[in-house]
Design an enzyme around this catalytic site. Structure first.
Site, mmCIF file in Angstrom:
data_model
loop_
_atom_site.group_PDB
_atom_site.id
_atom_site.type_symbol
_atom_site.label_atom_id
_atom_site.label_comp_id
_atom_site.label_asym_id
_atom_site.label_seq_id
_atom_site.Cartn_x
_atom_site.Cartn_y
_atom_site.Cartn_z
ATOM 1 C CD GLU A 120 -3.069 -0.437 0.050
ATOM 2 O OE1 GLU A 120 -3.208 -0.092 -1.143
ATOM 3 O OE2 GLU A 120 -3.534 -1.489 0.498
ATOM 4 C CG HIS A 121 -0.130 4.745 0.684
ATOM 5 N ND1 HIS A 121 -0.673 5.910 0.191
ATOM 6 C CD2 HIS A 121 -1.061 4.195 1.501
ATOM 7 C CE1 HIS A 121 -1.889 6.070 0.716
ATOM 8 N NE2 HIS A 121 -2.146 5.035 1.503
ATOM 9 C CB THR A 122 4.604 0.407 -2.582
ATOM 10 O OG1 THR A 122 3.533 -0.441 -3.012
ATOM 11 C CG2 THR A 122 4.910 0.117 -1.114
ATOM 12 C CB SER A 176 -12.797 6.060 -9.387
ATOM 13 O OG SER A 176 -11.496 5.801 -8.911
ATOM 14 C CG ASP A 231 -6.299 1.536 -7.331
ATOM 15 O OD1 ASP A 231 -5.883 0.580 -6.648
ATOM 16 O OD2 ASP A 231 -6.544 2.654 -6.860
#
Length: 392
Positions: free
Chosen positions: A34-36, A132, A182
């Site tokens: 995550e957030h990488t 999204s 994503d």
């Protein structure tokens, strides 16, 4: 009626004729990493069975018409906008996401003649499951289909190139500073696998992932606390990472060696150290998780998931009381590991749970939320599923 049938029927009802094609793309769960992605690092997502479906019909007047079936069961029309007049800020609201894709395709050189779009979404919004991007990926493939450049057609862009087009739409048109995780997951994941993706190089490997085969389930706990990348502290964290890389004279934080982490942190202002520590250790956790999955040791990834949550909670500071409650309760009642997923500040958590303990964990989480007078969470098993494609 399937989502594809529903989208096609609504299209015919609204436009008085059949759609030319129906495409869909899934939401995703990121197992770990995550957030990488915007730090040129490693991620490990898989696609969900929940999808956003788009029925499309080409136009010749260079106009874009969008409509969606809302969660209230009613049809919501977006504005009809000229392809040539699309720009950030025109249109706004939910229509900015499909319009942004058309804008990115137009500016890349695709000669869009216009299109009518009918959207039916099944990915929960605001839950950290990438609704999204499911929408944008389905729209991108549908629009490319109208100019004969969908995957499999001559001259079609690669899935990686489509992912970057969608990222541009999300970043520059919709105003959400997301990375490549994503879009890539929605487009490229395959059934019963996680995607080990190196964001910098574009290298991707499908790693078999079937928890049920070893008596485990990956439980998604949607806290129903909405979040938005364009409104949350996500952008602030990203800018902090960019500043740290600049101070360290590195291209990205991916280049910080684990063995040099302590010395590297000493060179940084105190406020940036936790961000860097999370990114470096999270990349290590992704690689360790891949090693365990390759060896078939699914249960051994549990502590890695939990360590990821602790890092996101304490170093990156993107968790929330509801996410912490979900994770802590799951761990206390039998989960082998648990963590928040997505950008943070709300959304969902995941818990790796023995099948025999699934009901007990679910009941405990629901009871914990009720005791805190919180909205009842939505829980479901995450099943690694197929990526985007044409439905009809």
């Amino acid at each position: 009626m399937t989502a594809a049938d529903r989208a096609a029927a609504l299209f015919a009802e609204k436009h008085g004729g059949a759609s030319s094609a129906v495409w869909s793309a899934p939401g995703r769960v990121n197992l770990i990493g995550e957030h990488t992605d915007y730090n040129d690092g490693f991620v490990l997502p898989f696609a969900l069975p929940h999808r956003t479906t788009v029925a499309i019909g080409p136009r010749t007047d260079r106009q874009l018409s969008v409509a969606t079936l809302g969660s209230d069961g009613h049809l919501h029309d977006g504005p009809v906008v000229a392809i040539d007049e699309l720009r950030p800020g025109n249109p706004t609201g939910w229509a900015a996401y499909p319009a942004g894709v058309a804008w990115a395709l137009r500016d890349t050189g695709f000669e869009l003649g216009g299109a009518n779009l009918m959207i039916v979404g099944q990915v929960p919004t605001g839950a950290g499951l990438s609704s999204s991007h499911a929408l944008e990926c389905a729209v991108a493939l549908a629009l490319l289909n109208t100019v004969h450049h969908a995957p499999g057609e001559p001259g079609a862009p690669s899935l990686g190139e489509i992912a970057r087009l969608v990222q541009r739409a999300e970043n520059d048109f919709a105003g959400a500073p997301t990375g490549l995780l994503d879009q890539t997951a929605s487009l490229a994941c395959t059934e019963a696998h996680v995607l080990f993706f190196d964001v910098r190089t574009g290298d991707a490997e499908q790693i078999p992932f079937d928890p049920r085969s070893v008596g485990l389930e990956l439980l998604v706990i949607d806290t129903r606390v909405k979040h938005s990348h364009s409104e949350s502290g996500y952008g602030q964290r990203r800018r902090g990472c960019e500043r740290a890389a600049e101070l360290l004279e590195l291209k990205a934080l991916r280049d910080v060696a684990s063995d040099d982490l302590a010395a590297t942190l000493a060179k940084l202002p105190e406020d940036l150290r936790p961000l860097v520590r999370h990114v470096v250790t999270e990349n290590d956790r992704v690689r360790a998780t891949v090693d365990q999955l390759r060896a078939g040791r699914y249960a051994e990834i549990g502590p890695l998931l939990t360590a990821s949550h602790v890092s996101l909670r304490d170093d990156y500071r993107v968790s929330s009381p509801e996410l912490n409650l979900a994770v802590d309760t799951a761990l206390d009642t039998g989960a082998l590991g648990a963590r928040m997923i997505g950008g943070g500040f709300g959304g969902s958590a995941i818990a790796l749970v023995p099948v025999a303990d699934r009901d007990r964990v679910e009941h405990a989480v629901r009871d914990a939320f009720e005791r805190q007078h919180l909205a009842a969470p939505r829980l479901f098993t995450a099943v690694p599923s197929a990526g985007a494609g044409r439905d009809r």
